[in-house]
Structures are given as C-alpha cells and as structure tokens.
Motif scaffolding. Structure first.
Motif, mmCIF file in Angstrom:
data_model
loop_
_atom_site.group_PDB
_atom_site.id
_atom_site.type_symbol
_atom_site.label_atom_id
_atom_site.label_comp_id
_atom_site.label_asym_id
_atom_site.label_seq_id
_atom_site.Cartn_x
_atom_site.Cartn_y
_atom_site.Cartn_z
ATOM 1 N N UNK B 5 2.366 -34.051 64.531
ATOM 2 C CA UNK B 5 2.696 -33.494 65.535
ATOM 3 C C UNK B 5 3.134 -31.833 65.116
ATOM 4 N N UNK B 6 2.281 -31.351 64.205
ATOM 5 C CA UNK B 6 2.380 -30.223 63.715
ATOM 6 C C UNK B 6 3.706 -29.679 63.302
ATOM 7 N N UNK B 7 4.540 -30.336 62.646
ATOM 8 C CA UNK B 7 5.751 -29.761 62.029
ATOM 9 C C UNK B 7 5.594 -29.153 60.642
ATOM 10 N N UNK B 13 13.269 -23.276 59.087
ATOM 11 C CA UNK B 13 13.420 -23.314 60.868
ATOM 12 C C UNK B 13 13.191 -24.442 61.387
ATOM 13 N N UNK B 14 12.064 -25.450 60.674
ATOM 14 C CA UNK B 14 11.962 -26.541 61.112
ATOM 15 C C UNK B 14 13.141 -27.687 61.509
ATOM 16 N N UNK B 17 15.701 -26.527 64.062
ATOM 17 C CA UNK B 17 15.309 -26.876 65.295
ATOM 18 C C UNK B 17 15.375 -28.544 65.415
ATOM 19 N N UNK B 18 15.025 -29.185 64.469
ATOM 20 C CA UNK B 18 15.395 -30.626 64.367
ATOM 21 C C UNK B 18 16.726 -30.996 64.819
ATOM 22 N N UNK B 21 17.682 -30.346 68.126
ATOM 23 C CA UNK B 21 17.092 -31.250 69.190
ATOM 24 C C UNK B 21 17.920 -32.484 69.162
ATOM 25 N N UNK B 24 21.043 -32.037 70.940
ATOM 26 C CA UNK B 24 20.959 -32.104 72.366
ATOM 27 C C UNK B 24 20.667 -33.328 72.811
ATOM 28 N N UNK B 25 19.830 -34.239 72.123
ATOM 29 C CA UNK B 25 19.503 -35.351 72.646
ATOM 30 C C UNK B 25 20.837 -36.470 72.680
ATOM 31 N N UNK B 51 20.777 -26.962 74.291
ATOM 32 C CA UNK B 51 19.773 -26.219 74.832
ATOM 33 C C UNK B 51 19.678 -24.737 74.817
ATOM 34 N N UNK B 54 17.762 -24.361 71.681
ATOM 35 C CA UNK B 54 16.229 -24.575 71.903
ATOM 36 C C UNK B 54 15.516 -23.199 72.910
ATOM 37 N N UNK B 57 14.991 -20.749 70.115
ATOM 38 C CA UNK B 57 13.602 -21.344 69.619
ATOM 39 C C UNK B 57 12.435 -20.796 70.389
#
Lengths: 128, 175
Positions: B5-7, B13-14, B17-18, B21, B24-25, B51, B54, B57
């Motif tokens: 998935x292009x991580x 920073x990835x 982001x995770x 995420x 949030x979820x 959010x 996000x 990001x």
C-alpha cells in the motif's frame, strides 16, 4: 506529497462512515444518533480534503470560463487555485454541521421537555 | 501488505500517521458501541482530534485548525450540553442502549467493505503537486469564486442561531 497514499485516507473515511451508520442504526438515544451524524459528516470531510489534496481537478477558471473577467494565472491570483475547491467545500460542511448540531439539540431539548425522554422509539406522538 | 500500500516504513511520519489513524478509528468504534453516553461523547472528542490530525497530514492547515475550533470547541460542547440537559446528572451510567446490533453490524460492515473495495481497487489518477499553505487560498476563494455561498452560509448561521435559541427556550406559561 503526504507520507501515505490516497487509499489510506479513503479507507479510514469509509470506516468512520460505517461506524456512523452503525451508531445511527442501533442507538435509541437521540443525542447518540446526533453523534453518528457527526461521524458521517467527518468521514465525508476527510474524503473531500483527500481528493482535494491528491487529485487535481480540471481548471475551473480556465480559458473556457466566461463568468469571470480574469483568465489563467491572473484569475488564480484573484480567485484562488482550483484545487482548493475541496477544502472550501469541507469548510462549508463544517459550518453546516455547526448549524445542524445547534438546531438538532434545540429540538432534542424540546422533545425532552415535552415527553420527558429522548428515546427515539418513544417519540410516537405524531404516529398516524 | 503494508509495503504494497505504499507505506514508507523507515519514515517516522508514517508511524505518526498510523497512530492518528488508530486513534480515529478506535475512538469512532467506542462512540458506536460504548454503553455509557458520556464515554461516547468523550470518545467523539478523540475522533475529532484524530480527524484534525488527518487534515494536517493532508496539508490542510486551515481545516485542521477549524476542526479543532468548531468541532472540539463548539459541537462537542453542544453535544455534552445535550447529554447533561436531557438526563439526570446523578445517573452515573447514562443508559445508551443499542437495538438490533446484528442487523446494524451487517449493514455497516457491508457498507465499509464495499467502500474499502472501491477505494483500494480504483486506479485513482493521483497528481503530484507540492504542498502549499491553504489559508490564503481558501480566503481568496471565499471572497472570490464562492462569495455567494459564503454570504448565504452566514445568513444560515444567523437563522440557525435564532431558531435554536427559540426552540430551546422555556415555554412561558400563558396566564
């Protein structure tokens, strides 16, 4: 570009949307249902901003546009870049969500004062 | 799977982001299934924060700030007022019961799978363009191309303000 791809944001937004739908479908409390609506609005907003960031739209202020006197880069300098449209729309959604939450809570307070409960299954006074 | 998935696993920073995420979820899930209404409301706070992250990001600086100001500072406080005003404050476990959880889970699970399938399988025409500050662009769009919706939304806010105050006020007993 952002550290992760467009798909990640879309999947997270899909998850937010699904939880919002689940909340609306299963809750009986009117305030809880309002929370589900806010989740769905946030999911839609994430999608709008993600597409605004990743997918460049066709130039809406290009040479074909007749509604604006300025064309090309001069138009962009005055009216803004076309890719900003998703951000602008998300800002409008935030404004509408604020208005919607205020009115909905006013209605819920009214129901509570009349019926003594905010259970949506009990609010059947208008049932034919 | 993750690499597909292009991580960029090496990029810190990835992982940030995770984390956003996951917050949030996870908190959205708590909003959906928590038994306590107050827990749901505070989990919604975390969802709004996630959010906003996000948005950061996605290089949408103005919207990240607006999300914090309007959602966390305004709408969430309104919802908490709604929770507190429609229940007796002494009820520690404000009941927040669920009905038909199986049907709801099936419908929302199907929706999620369908949307995720479309999101992952579509060949999006992603265009690389460098990040730039959005506040100035949004301001220019508001007073330029989107001037009419901007003014209409201000009138709508005024109407919603008056309407909400009218609906929520106490009825005056008519003598």
């Amino acid at each position: 570009m952002p550290v992760v791809g467009l798909e990640w944001f879309l999947v997270i937004a899909a998850f937010l949307f699904a939880t919002g739908v689940f909340t609306i479908l299963t809750r009986k409390n009117a305030v809880s249902i309002l929370m589900g609506v806010e989740l769905i609005l946030n999911a839609a907003n994430v999608n709008l901003v993600a597409f605004s960031r990743f997918v460049k739209p066709a130039a809406t202020l290009g040479p074909q546009s007749v509604e604006f006197p300025l064309q090309g880069s001069a138009a962009h300098a005055v009216y803004g870049q076309p890719w900003i449209a998703g951000n602008v729309f998300a800002a409008f959604v935030i404004v509408l969500a604020a208005a919607e939450a205020a009115v909905a809570l006013g209605l819920i307070l009214g129901i509570y004062r009349t019926a003594g409960d905010v259970d949506v299954d009990e609010a059947t006074a208008l049932k034919g | 799977m993750i690499a597909a998935l292009g991580l960029a696993v090496k990029n810190p920073a990835t992982w940030v982001f995770l984390a956003f995420a996951a917050v949030t979820c996870g908190s959205a899930l708590v909003v959906a299934v928590s038994r306590s209404l107050v827990y749901s409301a505070y989990a919604l706070l975390l969802t709004f924060f996630g959010v906003a992250g996000l948005y950061a990001f996605l290089d949408a600086d103005f919207l990240a700030a607006a999300q914090l100001l309007v959602y966390v500072g305004g709408i969430l406080v309104l919802i908490l007022f709604g929770v507190m005003l429609t229940h007796k404050i002494r009820d520690i476990n404000l009941s927040n019961e669920s009905t038909n959880p199986v049907v709801g889970a099936v419908i929302s699970g199907f929706l999620f799978l369908a949307l995720a399938y479309v999101s992952l399988m579509t060949d999006w025409q992603v265009v690389e363009h460098p990040a730039s500050a959005t506040s100035g662009e949004i301001g220019r769009a508001f007073v330029g191309k989107y001037l009419l919706p901007f003014e209409v939304s201000s009138v709508l806010l005024l109407g919603a303000l008056i309407g909400a105050a009218y609906l929520a006020r106490r009825e005056k007993r008519e003598a």
